[in-house]
Design a protein around this motif. Structure first.
Motif, PDB file in Angstrom:
ATOM      1  N   LYS A   1      -7.395 -13.616  24.779  1.00 12.14           N
ATOM      2  CA  LYS A   1      -7.124 -14.656  23.790  1.00 12.14           C
ATOM      3  C   LYS A   1      -6.145 -14.406  22.627  1.00 12.14           C
ATOM      4  CE  LYS A   1      -9.993 -16.590  19.979  1.00 12.14           C
ATOM      5  NZ  LYS A   1      -9.060 -16.646  18.936  1.00 12.14           N
ATOM      6  N   ASN A   2      -5.839 -13.102  22.506  1.00 13.12           N
ATOM      7  CA  ASN A   2      -4.800 -12.816  21.616  1.00 13.12           C
ATOM      8  C   ASN A   2      -3.398 -13.259  22.198  1.00 13.12           C
ATOM      9  OD1 ASN A   2      -4.945 -10.523  23.331  1.00 13.12           O
ATOM     10  ND2 ASN A   2      -3.226  -9.456  22.358  1.00 13.12           N
ATOM     11  N   ILE A   3      -3.325 -13.296  23.322  1.00 11.94           N
ATOM     12  CA  ILE A   3      -2.139 -13.793  24.298  1.00 11.94           C
ATOM     13  C   ILE A   3      -1.963 -15.096  24.083  1.00 11.94           C
ATOM     14  CG2 ILE A   3      -0.618 -13.798  26.173  1.00 11.94           C
ATOM     15  CD1 ILE A   3      -1.923 -11.198  26.677  1.00 11.94           C
ATOM     16  N   LEU A   4      -3.027 -15.969  24.273  1.00 14.25           N
ATOM     17  CA  LEU A   4      -3.305 -17.348  24.294  1.00 14.25           C
ATOM     18  C   LEU A   4      -2.779 -17.933  22.809  1.00 14.25           C
ATOM     19  CD1 LEU A   4      -6.468 -18.094  26.015  1.00 14.25           C
ATOM     20  CD2 LEU A   4      -4.038 -18.321  26.928  1.00 14.25           C
ATOM     21  N   ASP A   5      -3.503 -17.255  21.765  1.00  7.44           N
ATOM     22  CA  ASP A   5      -3.254 -17.378  20.317  1.00  7.44           C
ATOM     23  C   ASP A   5      -1.785 -17.513  19.895  1.00  7.44           C
ATOM     24  OD1 ASP A   5      -5.968 -17.896  19.925  1.00  7.44           O
ATOM     25  OD2 ASP A   5      -6.394 -16.045  18.978  1.00  7.44           O
ATOM     26  N   ALA A   6      -1.019 -16.327  20.491  1.00  7.44           N
ATOM     27  CA  ALA A   6       0.291 -15.993  20.092  1.00  7.44           C
ATOM     28  C   ALA A   6       1.231 -17.139  20.697  1.00  7.44           C
ATOM     29  CB  ALA A   6       0.764 -14.775  20.685  1.00  7.44           C
ATOM     30  N   ALA A   7       0.835 -17.573  21.804  1.00 10.54           N
ATOM     31  CA  ALA A   7       1.646 -18.445  22.677  1.00 10.54           C
ATOM     32  C   ALA A   7       1.452 -20.062  21.724  1.00 10.54           C
ATOM     33  CB  ALA A   7       1.101 -18.736  23.870  1.00 10.54           C
ATOM     34  N   ALA A   8       0.355 -20.220  21.256  1.00 10.27           N
ATOM     35  CA  ALA A   8       0.065 -21.407  20.498  1.00 10.27           C
ATOM     36  C   ALA A   8       0.777 -21.629  19.391  1.00 10.27           C
ATOM     37  CB  ALA A   8      -1.382 -21.679  20.487  1.00 10.27           C
ATOM     38  N   LYS A   9       0.899 -20.244  18.673  1.00 12.32           N
ATOM     39  CA  LYS A   9       1.195 -20.204  17.461  1.00 12.32           C
ATOM     40  C   LYS A   9       3.005 -20.344  17.612  1.00 12.32           C
ATOM     41  CE  LYS A   9       1.732 -17.070  13.364  1.00 12.32           C
ATOM     42  NZ  LYS A   9       3.271 -17.196  13.279  1.00 12.32           N
ATOM     43  N   SER A  10       3.652 -19.813  18.709  1.00  9.50           N
ATOM     44  CA  SER A  10       4.958 -20.037  18.847  1.00  9.50           C
ATOM     45  C   SER A  10       5.476 -21.199  18.902  1.00  9.50           C
ATOM     46  CB  SER A  10       5.347 -18.945  20.138  1.00  9.50           C
ATOM     47  OG  SER A  10       4.954 -19.955  21.221  1.00  9.50           O
ATOM     48  N   MET A  11       4.306 -22.029  19.533  1.00 12.60           N
ATOM     49  CA  MET A  11       4.959 -23.620  19.810  1.00 12.60           C
ATOM     50  C   MET A  11       4.608 -24.286  18.203  1.00 12.60           C
ATOM     51  SD  MET A  11       2.994 -24.574  23.196  1.00 12.60           S
ATOM     52  CE  MET A  11       1.271 -23.917  23.115  1.00 12.60           C
TER      53      MET A  11
ATOM     54  N   TYR B   1       7.019 -15.676  24.385  1.00 13.19           N
ATOM     55  CA  TYR B   1       6.408 -15.321  23.059  1.00 13.19           C
ATOM     56  C   TYR B   1       5.044 -14.657  23.301  1.00 13.19           C
ATOM     57  CZ  TYR B   1       9.993 -16.924  19.834  1.00 13.19           C
ATOM     58  OH  TYR B   1      11.169 -17.179  19.117  1.00 13.19           O
ATOM     59  N   ALA B   2       4.381 -15.336  24.451  1.00 18.25           N
ATOM     60  CA  ALA B   2       3.150 -14.764  24.846  1.00 18.25           C
ATOM     61  C   ALA B   2       3.257 -13.371  25.254  1.00 18.25           C
ATOM     62  CB  ALA B   2       2.527 -15.563  25.860  1.00 18.25           C
TER      63      ALA B   2
END
Length: 397
Positions: free
Chosen positions: A48-58, A278-279
């Motif tokens: 989840k922390n990786i998914l969240d970082a990817a979303a935030k980068s976008m 970013y992920a």
């Protein structure tokens, strides 16, 4: 009409793993209860922390081109990972980020091989090594290892295979498909030959984080500066962080080679997917708890399934030390159940027992099949039960 296809693609062998996975999916689509053991990817979702970082980068607007060789911040994260985990020091110009470890390998061979250059490939091998070498104009030179050798080649075998055309040797540890791991001493012996004969070492370490029973990863590049200077380390987040679909891998090594790989990438992929980069920064800089949780799950499956698989008549299994594959020799099982080859035996397992395994012929070991334990323990136990029943029901003394 003129010939449509270039000669370089006419000799390509389709991926055995992708072929069996496609066939299994086709049968599943027909409503057949197939258990697929062909997958080369973890069955967990990306943490989840990786998914969240990817979303935030976008949402932060990071959706544009990046440098062809990767974001500076990701290169730094990789440098810190290599220092932390492997005690290896690299500079940013010695790191290339690519579109998955597979494409990084492809780019590497395109950069280092001239027509006729030889690359030594230990058997068993990952299916794409020979094809990538051939696509770069190189010549695969196979060195066979046996189950008695725990599917690892020796320094004397390496020495015997080297000619004046040899450019590189591939070392894959932990191994796909055998799951075997080279010891530090074994790597030192291989490296000594590579240094003496002045060849490049391609060290594929993509399964680095999946080691069992207390084993710790050791990179051949850690042996000495002399060895490191001729080693290209290949790694990525696909297996360690369950990010196969994100397509991020990297190479670490000689700056001249890395720079040329970046130049080639600039004319092929432009850059690895920005969001995925970013992920991956979060994958390396964030919590590693999920990595260990997945490793423990694989270890439980290994310890549970290994004795059951080894008990099937005609199966002989060398216990894996890493990755998530079994590579049992099933030649006797195929013979005693009436099949002319292990490939035919594997096809029958799929169509009659509804279990998909990958024939070992795709890895250079035609007496074996590869079974992935990257699926639930429940399904693995049912798959082994089906295989056991299939073999016993057809066994002919």
């Amino acid at each position: 009409m003129k010939e449509l296809l270039a000669n370089r693609v006419k000799t390509l062998t389709p991926s055995a793993t992708l072929a069996i996975t496609a066939k299994a999916k086709e049968l599943k689509a027909q409503g057949i209860d197939v258990i697929g053991l062909g997958a080369g990817e973890p069955d967990f979702n990306t943490p989840k922390n990786i998914l969240d970082a990817a979303a935030k980068s976008m949402y932060d607007g990071h959706t544009k081109y990046t440098p062809a060789g990767g974001l500076p911040a990701l290169k730094q994260a990789i440098i810190e990972k290599l220092a932390r985990d492997n005690n290896l020091e690299y500079k940013p110009n010695e790191i290339l980020v690519g579109v998955g470890a597979k494409h990084v390998l492809y780019t590497l061979f395109q950069v280092i091989l001239n027509e006729g250059d030889e690359v030594i490939i230990p058997i068993p091998y990952w299916v794409s090594y020979p094809e990538q070498v051939k696509l770069a104009g190189g010549v695969p030179v196979y060195v066979e290892s046996t189950s008695e050798q725990n599917y690892k080649i020796t320094a004397s075998q390496l020495r015997e295979a080297i000619t004046d055309k040899t450019k590189a040797v591939i070392i894959n540890s932990p191994s796909n498909p055998s799951g075997m791991v080279y010891t530090r001493e074994e790597l030192a012996q291989l490296a000594a030959v590579a240094v003496e004969k002045d060849i490049i070492i391609v060290s594929d370490e993509i399964y680095e984080k999946l080691l069992y029973n207390g084993l710790e990863h050791f990179s051949i590049a850690q042996l000495s500066e002399e060895v490191k200077s001729r080693t290209i380390v290949i790694n990525g987040v696909a297996k360690s962080h369950s990010m196969t679909g994100w397509r991020i891998g990297y190479a670490a090594g000689n700056a001249q080679i890395i720079n040329s790989m970046a130049d080639l990438a600039s004319h092929s992929t432009s850059n690895p997917t920005t969001t995925s980069q970013y992920a991956t920064i979060e994958a390396y800089n964030g919590s590693q708890d999920s990595v260990e949780e997945m490793r423990k799950a694989f270890e439980t499956r290994l310890e549970t399934i290994y004795p059951k698989l080894n008990a099937i008549p005609g199966f002989r299994v060398v216990k894996p030390q890493g990755a998530f594959y079994f590579l049992p020799d099933v030649a006797k099982a195929a013979e005693k159940t009436g099949y002319g080859s292990v490939d035919e035996f594997a096809t029958a397992l799929l169509t009659e027992a509804n279990v998909a395994v990958v024939p070992g012929s795709g890895f250079g070991v035609p007496t074996t099949v590869r079974l992935s334990y990257a699926t639930s323990l429940e399904l693995l136990e049912e798959a082994v039960r089906r295989i056991d029943h299939f073999v016993k029901s057809k066994w002919q003394d």
